[in-house]
Scaffold this motif. Structure first.
Motif, PDB file in Angstrom:
ATOM      1  N   VAL A 412       0.870  -1.183  -0.095  1.00 10.63           N
ATOM      2  CA  VAL A 412       0.108  -0.003   0.174  1.00 10.63           C
ATOM      3  C   VAL A 412       0.900   1.386  -0.062  1.00 10.63           C
ATOM      4  CG1 VAL A 412      -1.536   1.409   1.498  1.00 10.63           C
ATOM      5  CG2 VAL A 412      -2.091  -1.112   0.936  1.00 10.63           C
ATOM      6  N   SER A 413       2.048   1.094   0.694  1.00 14.42           N
ATOM      7  CA  SER A 413       2.875   2.611   0.812  1.00 14.42           C
ATOM      8  C   SER A 413       3.526   2.693  -0.609  1.00 14.42           C
ATOM      9  CB  SER A 413       4.188   1.981   1.553  1.00 14.42           C
ATOM     10  OG  SER A 413       5.148   2.958   1.908  1.00 14.42           O
ATOM     11  N   TYR A 414       3.744   1.632  -1.238  1.00  8.94           N
ATOM     12  CA  TYR A 414       4.416   1.898  -2.623  1.00  8.94           C
ATOM     13  C   TYR A 414       3.280   2.289  -3.741  1.00  8.94           C
ATOM     14  CZ  TYR A 414       8.991   0.819  -1.549  1.00  8.94           C
ATOM     15  OH  TYR A 414      10.324   0.671  -1.243  1.00  8.94           O
ATOM     16  N   LEU A 415       1.963   1.601  -3.467  1.00  8.21           N
ATOM     17  CA  LEU A 415       0.902   1.955  -4.474  1.00  8.21           C
ATOM     18  C   LEU A 415       0.403   3.471  -4.046  1.00  8.21           C
ATOM     19  CD1 LEU A 415      -1.217  -1.202  -3.906  1.00  8.21           C
ATOM     20  CD2 LEU A 415      -0.122  -0.445  -6.186  1.00  8.21           C
ATOM     21  N   ARG A 416       0.686   4.036  -3.122  1.00  9.48           N
ATOM     22  CA  ARG A 416       0.301   5.432  -2.806  1.00  9.48           C
ATOM     23  C   ARG A 416       1.193   6.321  -3.547  1.00  9.48           C
ATOM     24  NH1 ARG A 416      -4.054   7.667  -1.660  1.00  9.48           N
ATOM     25  NH2 ARG A 416      -2.997   9.120  -0.307  1.00  9.48           N
ATOM     26  N   ARG A 417       2.423   5.988  -3.724  1.00 11.93           N
ATOM     27  CA  ARG A 417       3.416   6.779  -4.553  1.00 11.93           C
ATOM     28  C   ARG A 417       3.085   6.998  -5.775  1.00 11.93           C
ATOM     29  NH1 ARG A 417       8.895   4.303  -1.786  1.00 11.93           N
ATOM     30  NH2 ARG A 417       8.027   4.142   0.162  1.00 11.93           N
ATOM     31  N   ILE A 418       2.102   6.244  -6.571  1.00 12.63           N
ATOM     32  CA  ILE A 418       1.708   6.366  -7.825  1.00 12.63           C
ATOM     33  C   ILE A 418       0.798   7.550  -8.112  1.00 12.63           C
ATOM     34  CG2 ILE A 418       0.566   5.408  -9.810  1.00 12.63           C
ATOM     35  CD1 ILE A 418       1.116   2.776  -8.767  1.00 12.63           C
ATOM     36  N   ALA A 419       1.295   8.508  -8.703  1.00 14.53           N
ATOM     37  CA  ALA A 419       0.633   9.950  -8.816  1.00 14.53           C
ATOM     38  C   ALA A 419      -0.812   9.903  -9.017  1.00 14.53           C
ATOM     39  CB  ALA A 419       1.336  10.887  -9.692  1.00 14.53           C
ATOM     40  N   ASP A 420      -1.299   9.402 -10.046  1.00 14.36           N
ATOM     41  CA  ASP A 420      -2.766   9.264 -10.320  1.00 14.36           C
ATOM     42  C   ASP A 420      -3.485   8.110 -10.215  1.00 14.36           C
ATOM     43  OD1 ASP A 420      -1.537   7.577 -12.027  1.00 14.36           O
ATOM     44  OD2 ASP A 420      -2.208   8.292 -14.089  1.00 14.36           O
ATOM     45  N   ILE A 421      -3.137   7.354  -9.122  1.00 12.78           N
ATOM     46  CA  ILE A 421      -3.679   6.312  -8.684  1.00 12.78           C
ATOM     47  C   ILE A 421      -5.111   6.492  -7.946  1.00 12.78           C
ATOM     48  CG2 ILE A 421      -2.704   6.057  -6.322  1.00 12.78           C
ATOM     49  CD1 ILE A 421      -2.630   2.947  -6.963  1.00 12.78           C
ATOM     50  N   SER A 422      -6.066   5.804  -8.474  1.00 17.06           N
ATOM     51  CA  SER A 422      -7.575   5.817  -8.077  1.00 17.06           C
ATOM     52  C   SER A 422      -7.475   5.280  -6.515  1.00 17.06           C
ATOM     53  CB  SER A 422      -8.547   5.143  -8.859  1.00 17.06           C
ATOM     54  OG  SER A 422      -9.576   4.848  -8.158  1.00 17.06           O
ATOM     55  N   SER A 423      -8.324   5.827  -5.788  1.00 17.09           N
ATOM     56  CA  SER A 423      -8.537   5.353  -4.297  1.00 17.09           C
ATOM     57  C   SER A 423      -9.122   4.122  -4.309  1.00 17.09           C
ATOM     58  CB  SER A 423      -9.253   6.561  -3.416  1.00 17.09           C
ATOM     59  OG  SER A 423     -10.660   6.695  -4.020  1.00 17.09           O
ATOM     60  N   SER A 424      -9.867   3.731  -5.272  1.00 18.71           N
ATOM     61  CA  SER A 424     -10.454   2.439  -5.162  1.00 18.71           C
ATOM     62  C   SER A 424      -9.707   1.519  -6.429  1.00 18.71           C
ATOM     63  CB  SER A 424     -11.868   2.370  -5.605  1.00 18.71           C
ATOM     64  OG  SER A 424     -12.145   2.999  -6.888  1.00 18.71           O
ATOM     65  N   ASP A 425      -8.404   1.793  -6.542  1.00 18.88           N
ATOM     66  CA  ASP A 425      -7.710   0.753  -7.652  1.00 18.88           C
ATOM     67  C   ASP A 425      -7.776  -0.554  -7.119  1.00 18.88           C
ATOM     68  OD1 ASP A 425      -5.063   1.338  -9.596  1.00 18.88           O
ATOM     69  OD2 ASP A 425      -5.051  -0.396  -8.318  1.00 18.88           O
ATOM     70  N   VAL A 426      -7.777  -1.620  -8.220  1.00 18.93           N
ATOM     71  CA  VAL A 426      -8.044  -2.895  -8.000  1.00 18.93           C
ATOM     72  C   VAL A 426      -6.894  -3.660  -6.950  1.00 18.93           C
ATOM     73  CG1 VAL A 426      -6.944  -3.703 -10.088  1.00 18.93           C
ATOM     74  CG2 VAL A 426      -8.610  -5.130  -8.929  1.00 18.93           C
ATOM     75  N   ARG A 427      -5.686  -2.723  -7.086  1.00 16.83           N
ATOM     76  CA  ARG A 427      -4.716  -3.399  -6.184  1.00 16.83           C
ATOM     77  C   ARG A 427      -4.878  -3.326  -4.947  1.00 16.83           C
ATOM     78  NH1 ARG A 427      -0.352  -0.652 -10.389  1.00 16.83           N
ATOM     79  NH2 ARG A 427      -1.845   0.789 -10.420  1.00 16.83           N
ATOM     80  N   PHE A 428      -5.391  -2.183  -4.614  1.00 14.75           N
ATOM     81  CA  PHE A 428      -6.010  -2.095  -2.990  1.00 14.75           C
ATOM     82  C   PHE A 428      -6.716  -3.022  -2.476  1.00 14.75           C
ATOM     83  CE2 PHE A 428      -5.101   2.738  -3.958  1.00 14.75           C
ATOM     84  CZ  PHE A 428      -3.819   2.628  -3.205  1.00 14.75           C
ATOM     85  N   ILE A 429      -7.656  -3.603  -3.338  1.00 14.18           N
ATOM     86  CA  ILE A 429      -8.531  -4.858  -3.154  1.00 14.18           C
ATOM     87  C   ILE A 429      -7.950  -5.927  -2.659  1.00 14.18           C
ATOM     88  CG2 ILE A 429     -10.530  -5.947  -3.875  1.00 14.18           C
ATOM     89  CD1 ILE A 429     -11.368  -3.810  -5.463  1.00 14.18           C
ATOM     90  N   LEU A 430      -6.899  -6.262  -3.687  1.00  9.30           N
ATOM     91  CA  LEU A 430      -6.031  -7.509  -3.712  1.00  9.30           C
ATOM     92  C   LEU A 430      -5.228  -7.399  -2.461  1.00  9.30           C
ATOM     93  CD1 LEU A 430      -5.012  -7.395  -7.420  1.00  9.30           C
ATOM     94  CD2 LEU A 430      -6.679  -8.894  -6.310  1.00  9.30           C
ATOM     95  N   CYS A 431      -4.485  -6.297  -2.141  1.00  7.02           N
ATOM     96  CA  CYS A 431      -4.006  -6.369  -0.602  1.00  7.02           C
ATOM     97  C   CYS A 431      -4.656  -6.804   0.531  1.00  7.02           C
ATOM     98  CB  CYS A 431      -3.171  -5.001  -0.797  1.00  7.02           C
ATOM     99  SG  CYS A 431      -2.033  -4.606  -1.702  1.00  7.02           S
ATOM    100  N   THR A 432      -5.990  -6.001   0.441  1.00  7.96           N
ATOM    101  CA  THR A 432      -6.792  -6.172   1.390  1.00  7.96           C
ATOM    102  C   THR A 432      -7.335  -7.717   1.691  1.00  7.96           C
ATOM    103  OG1 THR A 432      -7.603  -3.890   1.036  1.00  7.96           O
ATOM    104  CG2 THR A 432      -8.714  -5.356   2.502  1.00  7.96           C
ATOM    105  N   LYS A 433      -7.812  -8.087   0.374  1.00  8.60           N
ATOM    106  CA  LYS A 433      -7.980  -9.625   0.547  1.00  8.60           C
ATOM    107  C   LYS A 433      -7.100 -10.566   1.023  1.00  8.60           C
ATOM    108  CE  LYS A 433     -10.888 -11.526  -2.387  1.00  8.60           C
ATOM    109  NZ  LYS A 433     -11.594 -12.020  -3.498  1.00  8.60           N
TER     110      LYS A 433
END
Length: 588
Positions: A412-433
């Motif tokens: 999550v820390s690295y994903l948040r560094r992507i400038a235009d990433i959506s707050s509901s990006d599918v990768r956040f779902i995968l990390c959470t699951k």
């Protein structure tokens, strides 16, 4: 319940096998083939498994030599049947200046596009290690970690062009092209007086530096045909071993001609056929070359190769070509055991675009440092890079939970560094699951959207941002009265939390199913909050009751759900708010 018996395939078209063909090899390719055979390279290629370390049933196994022959056969098919559909035919001659201004042919006979394609098909494949891309990745990994080894690979040739190509491939860690450097080193050991050798060398350098060629270059057109034929070839072979319902019938010449025509014809809209090929190659990526659990295993083999090479104090003074590439018993060529000491049922898989590669590589390095994790990566043909994470198999539940939490936090820390990433990006779902799977005792988890058709996991930074996201969802809610109440209760907990850090909110139903009983639901949580950057109270379990009586009912319901898992908590820590309840839980 009644049953109907029906034969869905009363008849089926028979399939031939043992496809023996004759392939016309042109003079240039014949000369090169004989030279490579003379120095032992052809025999070597006949021994190299097409898929390297990937285990294949013996009756279906192919070698790199088989792969070369199939491509040459398809090129012959194109020349015999599809010349009229091409912008430039296989008979079209290629001038020496197409390669570089100062290049001159040794003989007067100009090579044709057909000659170029036959030569490229051969030299493209001769530079593989016996462990193919797994060994190539080990070389790029070690070169990125050790400048002396980097210099050793670059210095394997005295050619300045080789130095430039090697630096480019090693700096970009492009293990899918490293074998081209080995091919150049092989050609340097051939008879330089033969024009086929000189021409093959120029073809390889032009292919490596294709981006510098003019758009109307004949070479660029030939390379596009080469890639299409190469792709059809590995699809045809590898679909035979993939767990998919798709196959390509190489014996059906008419069908093969049709497929190649759809891909190559200048008079067709090739978009749909290219989409078909891209989808199939992705399928092969996920089921054969880099199936999740296997991809981690192959990465571990690459990492083991690096470790074994560096054990020798004098490894940087070895001869790259003779000691590491040519020697069949070298660390990069010998067989290595497949070790799977990690959970294979739940693997976190995150894919990053080519321009996010610097992030994905840094993420991989940090994930590898987390205790009890097992990681891997692979590069897709599309230019994307996929990172894989699993948890060591023989750990106690609390250790697995902590490792999964640390992996989620890191990702999550690295994903948040992507400038235009959506707050509901599918990768956040995968990390959470991934984390919830271990939190809930390795039982399958489904996150079901409620008040929004699509958004079920939201990752934001700061109190105002997360509150704003949930209010926006509630304003456009498509949920029921009870579902709205669940999110309103979640919102109230966010509003009472003043810490401005990164949080993951789940305005959704979290369904936990029993691992050994398909479809049997263990329980359902009414939303959840995860604070991955905190040192305590990182998880907030919620139980929402849209009622005005029996305040303790919600508390008891939450207790009943939590007791189904090895989650240690104090019953008195469950807090009641009206008829709702929540528990703040620490991961330690």
């Amino acid at each position: 319940m009644g049953k109907i018996t029906h034969d869905l395939l009363p008849k089926q078209r028979s399939r031939k096998h043992n496809l023996k063909v004759e392939i016309d090899i042109y003079p240039y390719a014949t000369e090169l083939y004989e030279e490579l055979e003379h120095i032992g390279i052809i025999n070597r290629v006949k021994e190299i498994p097409q898929l390297g370390v990937i285990k294949v049933a013996k009756r279906l196994a192919k070698t790199r030599y088989d792969y070369i022959m199939l491509q040459l056969y398809l090129h012959q098919m194109i020349k015999n049947h599809l010349q009229g559909h091409l912008r430039l035919t296989y008979n079209n001659y290629v001038a020496a200046k197409e390669f570089r201004k100062d290049y001159k042919y040794i003989k007067k006979d100009k090579p044709s596009i057909g000659d170029i394609l036959q030569l490229l098909t051969i030299v493209y494949n001769i530079g593989h290690f016996y462990n193919t891309f797994t060994a190539s990745r080990a070389v790029t990994m070690l070169a990125s970690e050790d400048s002396a080894f980097f210099d050793m690979v670059v210095g394997a040739s005295t050619s300045e062009r080789f130095h430039e190509a090697a630096k480019s491939i090693l700096n970009s860690k492009n293990y899918q092209r490293l074998h081209l450097l080995n091919s150049i080193l092989i050609l340097e050991r051939c008879d330089q007086a033969k024009q086929s050798v000189s021409l093959a060398m120029e073809i390889l350098y032009a292919y490596i530096n294709e981006s510098t060629l003019p758009e109307d270059s004949k070479l660029k057109y030939a390379f596009a045909i080469f890639r299409n034929v190469r792709t059809v070839s590995y699809m045809a072979y590898d679909l035979q071993i993939a767990e998919t319902p798709l196959t390509i019938d190489l014996c059906n010449e008419k069908a093969m001609i049709l497929l190649l025509q759809e891909l190559l014809s200048e008079y067709n809209n090739n978009q749909s056929s290219h989409h078909l090929v891209q989808s199939t190659t992705k399928l092969l990526d996920d089921t054969v070359y880099n199936e999740n659990s296997n991809a981690i295993c192959y990465y571990k083999i690459s990492r083991k190769m690096v470790s074994l090479i560096t054990k020798d104090p004098s490894y940087t003074s070895t001869n790259y070509y003779a000691d590491l590439f040519a020697d069949k018993s070298s660390i990069l060529n010998r067989t290595h055991a497949h070790k799977r000491d990690y959970a294979q049922s739940q693997i976190l898989k995150l894919t990053f675009s080519g321009d996010q590669r610097f992030l994905s590589e840094a993420l991989l390095a940090d994930l590898e440092k987390i205790n009890n994790t097992r990681v891997g990566y692979y590069d897709r043909h599309s230019g994307e890079q996929t990172i894989l994470v699993s948890i060591k198999k023989n750990c106690d539940p609390s250790t697995k939970i902590y490792a999964a939490f640390k992996a989620m936090k890191c990702a999550v820390s690295y994903l948040r560094r992507i400038a235009d990433i959506s707050s509901s990006d599918v990768r956040f779902i995968l990390c959470t699951k991934f984390f919830l799977f271990y939190l809930f005792d390795e039982n399958p988890v489904v996150i079901k959207p409620t008040i929004d058709r699509e958004k079920c996991v939201i990752c934001t930074r700061g109190k105002n941002s997360r509150v704003k996201e949930l209010r926006s969802l509630l304003c456009a809610s498509v949920g029921t009265e009870d579902e709205n109440h669940e999110v309103e209760f979640l919102l109230s907990q966010l509003e009472s939390d003043s810490i401005n850090d990164t949080s993951i909110t789940l305005p959704a139903s979290i369904l936990v199913y029993q691992k050994d009983a398909v479809g049997r639901k263990l329980c359902e949580f009414d939303g959840m909050i995860i604070h991955p950057m905190r040192k305590m109270d990182q998880v907030v379990f919620l139980e929402a009751k849209n009622r005005n009586e029996k305040p303790a009912f919600g508390k008891n319901c939450l207790k009943e759900k939590l007791d189904k898992f090895p989650i240690r908590y104090n019953y008195d820590d469950i807090q009641i708010v009206s008829c709702d309840a929540y528990l703040k839980y620490s991961i330690q």
